[in-house]
Design a protein around this motif. Structure first.
Motif, mmCIF file in Angstrom:
data_model
loop_
_atom_site.group_PDB
_atom_site.id
_atom_site.type_symbol
_atom_site.label_atom_id
_atom_site.label_comp_id
_atom_site.label_asym_id
_atom_site.label_seq_id
_atom_site.Cartn_x
_atom_site.Cartn_y
_atom_site.Cartn_z
ATOM 1 N N ASN A 131 0.834 -1.209 0.000
ATOM 2 C CA ASN A 131 0.000 0.000 0.000
ATOM 3 C C ASN A 131 0.860 1.247 0.000
ATOM 4 O OD1 ASN A 131 -2.624 -1.349 0.336
ATOM 5 N ND2 ASN A 131 -1.794 -1.946 2.318
ATOM 6 N N LYS A 132 0.518 2.175 -0.897
ATOM 7 C CA LYS A 132 1.181 3.475 -0.954
ATOM 8 C C LYS A 132 0.099 4.528 -0.849
ATOM 9 C CE LYS A 132 4.718 1.876 -4.180
ATOM 10 N NZ LYS A 132 5.281 2.053 -5.524
ATOM 11 N N GLY A 133 0.362 5.560 -0.036
ATOM 12 C CA GLY A 133 -0.622 6.612 0.074
ATOM 13 C C GLY A 133 -0.278 7.624 1.130
ATOM 14 N N VAL A 134 -1.203 8.544 1.342
ATOM 15 C CA VAL A 134 -1.036 9.635 2.294
ATOM 16 C C VAL A 134 -1.694 9.238 3.614
ATOM 17 C CG1 VAL A 134 -1.583 12.054 2.774
ATOM 18 C CG2 VAL A 134 -1.011 11.345 0.445
ATOM 19 N N VAL A 135 -0.981 9.428 4.716
ATOM 20 C CA VAL A 135 -1.503 9.091 6.038
ATOM 21 C C VAL A 135 -2.628 10.060 6.395
ATOM 22 C CG1 VAL A 135 -0.942 8.876 8.491
ATOM 23 C CG2 VAL A 135 0.734 8.186 6.763
ATOM 24 N N LYS A 136 -3.783 9.498 6.715
ATOM 25 C CA LYS A 136 -4.933 10.315 7.096
ATOM 26 C C LYS A 136 -5.235 10.228 8.591
ATOM 27 C CE LYS A 136 -5.879 12.185 3.270
ATOM 28 N NZ LYS A 136 -5.672 13.608 3.098
ATOM 29 N N GLY A 137 -4.729 9.192 9.251
ATOM 30 C CA GLY A 137 -4.976 9.067 10.685
ATOM 31 C C GLY A 137 -4.136 7.974 11.301
ATOM 32 N N ILE A 138 -3.590 8.269 12.459
ATOM 33 C CA ILE A 138 -2.834 7.275 13.215
ATOM 34 C C ILE A 138 -3.597 7.048 14.511
ATOM 35 C CG2 ILE A 138 -0.642 6.710 14.319
ATOM 36 C CD1 ILE A 138 0.636 8.865 12.456
ATOM 37 N N HIS A 139 -4.064 5.828 14.689
ATOM 38 C CA HIS A 139 -4.844 5.474 15.867
ATOM 39 C C HIS A 139 -4.073 4.441 16.677
ATOM 40 C CE1 HIS A 139 -8.275 7.607 14.118
ATOM 41 N NE2 HIS A 139 -7.873 7.095 12.969
ATOM 42 N N LEU A 140 -4.566 4.114 17.848
ATOM 43 C CA LEU A 140 -3.852 3.172 18.703
ATOM 44 C C LEU A 140 -3.804 1.767 18.111
ATOM 45 C CD1 LEU A 140 -4.992 4.235 22.269
ATOM 46 C CD2 LEU A 140 -2.785 4.590 21.195
ATOM 47 N N MET A 141 -4.810 1.358 17.359
ATOM 48 C CA MET A 141 -4.857 0.001 16.829
ATOM 49 C C MET A 141 -4.554 -0.080 15.327
ATOM 50 S SD MET A 141 -5.660 -1.795 19.501
ATOM 51 C CE MET A 141 -6.515 -3.299 19.200
ATOM 52 N N TYR A 142 -4.722 1.003 14.604
ATOM 53 C CA TYR A 142 -4.550 0.967 13.150
ATOM 54 C C TYR A 142 -4.173 2.344 12.612
ATOM 55 C CZ TYR A 142 -9.243 2.928 13.370
ATOM 56 O OH TYR A 142 -10.323 3.711 13.664
ATOM 57 N N THR A 143 -3.698 2.335 11.368
ATOM 58 C CA THR A 143 -3.359 3.577 10.665
ATOM 59 C C THR A 143 -4.173 3.618 9.375
ATOM 60 O OG1 THR A 143 -1.132 3.631 11.589
ATOM 61 C CG2 THR A 143 -1.480 4.855 9.556
#
Length: 160
Positions: A131-143
């Motif tokens: 997967n390639k892309g722009v980070v939209k959210g970093i959460h405790l269990m997933y990104t």
């Protein structure tokens, strides 16, 4: 300490227990105050280090829970209660829960590592596996990332 209590010797046994009871109450009060103050201090240090504030409530709750657990065990031991079997049961329950939740704990621990170490942040372009892309959210269990095809991809933090 509580063996051989009868109605006839209750008053004397209670008088003998009273200093231990007072000490146990003092341990509880001081321990509660210390737990709250220490948790606030840790959060203050994390804020100065510019750690992501998403994990503050969790860290604060865990610190308070661990300290308060130790304080309660100390107070019970002060009263003369045998806490060995209680601690063994808590340990066994912890092992059982750990085995059952190992994948969730791994994702959670990975999420904390990402939030603390900040290898990337929201808006960064990343390549994670295929997967390639722009980070939209970093959460405790997933990104969460958005790909070039404008697809939303949720990646477990343990895979990052």
């Amino acid at each position: 300490m509580f063996e051989n209590w009868t109605l006839e010797n209750f008053t004397q046994k209670f008088v003998d227990l009273l200093p231990h009871l007072i000490l146990a109450i003092v341990i509880l009060i001081v321990g509660w105050i210390f737990a709250n103050a220490f948790a606030k201090l840790v959060i203050k240090i994390l804020k100065k280090k510019e750690v992501d504030s998403t994990i503050f409530p969790f860290i604060k709750a865990v610190i308070k829970l661990v300290i308060k657990f130790i304080v309660v065990i100390s107070a019970l031991a002060t009263l003369g209660l045998n806490i060995n079997s209680f601690l063994a049961a808590i340990g066994a329950a912890g092992v059982t829960a750990g085995i059952g939740l190992k994948d969730s704990v791994a994702q959670f621990a990975s999420g904390i590592q990402i939030l603390l170490n900040k290898p990337f942040k929201n808006g960064d372009f990343v390549e994670i596996g295929s997967n390639k892309g722009v980070v939209k959210g970093i959460h405790l269990m997933y990104t969460v990332i958005n790909t070039k095809e404008n697809k939303r991809v949720i990646i477990p933090n343990s895979e990052i």
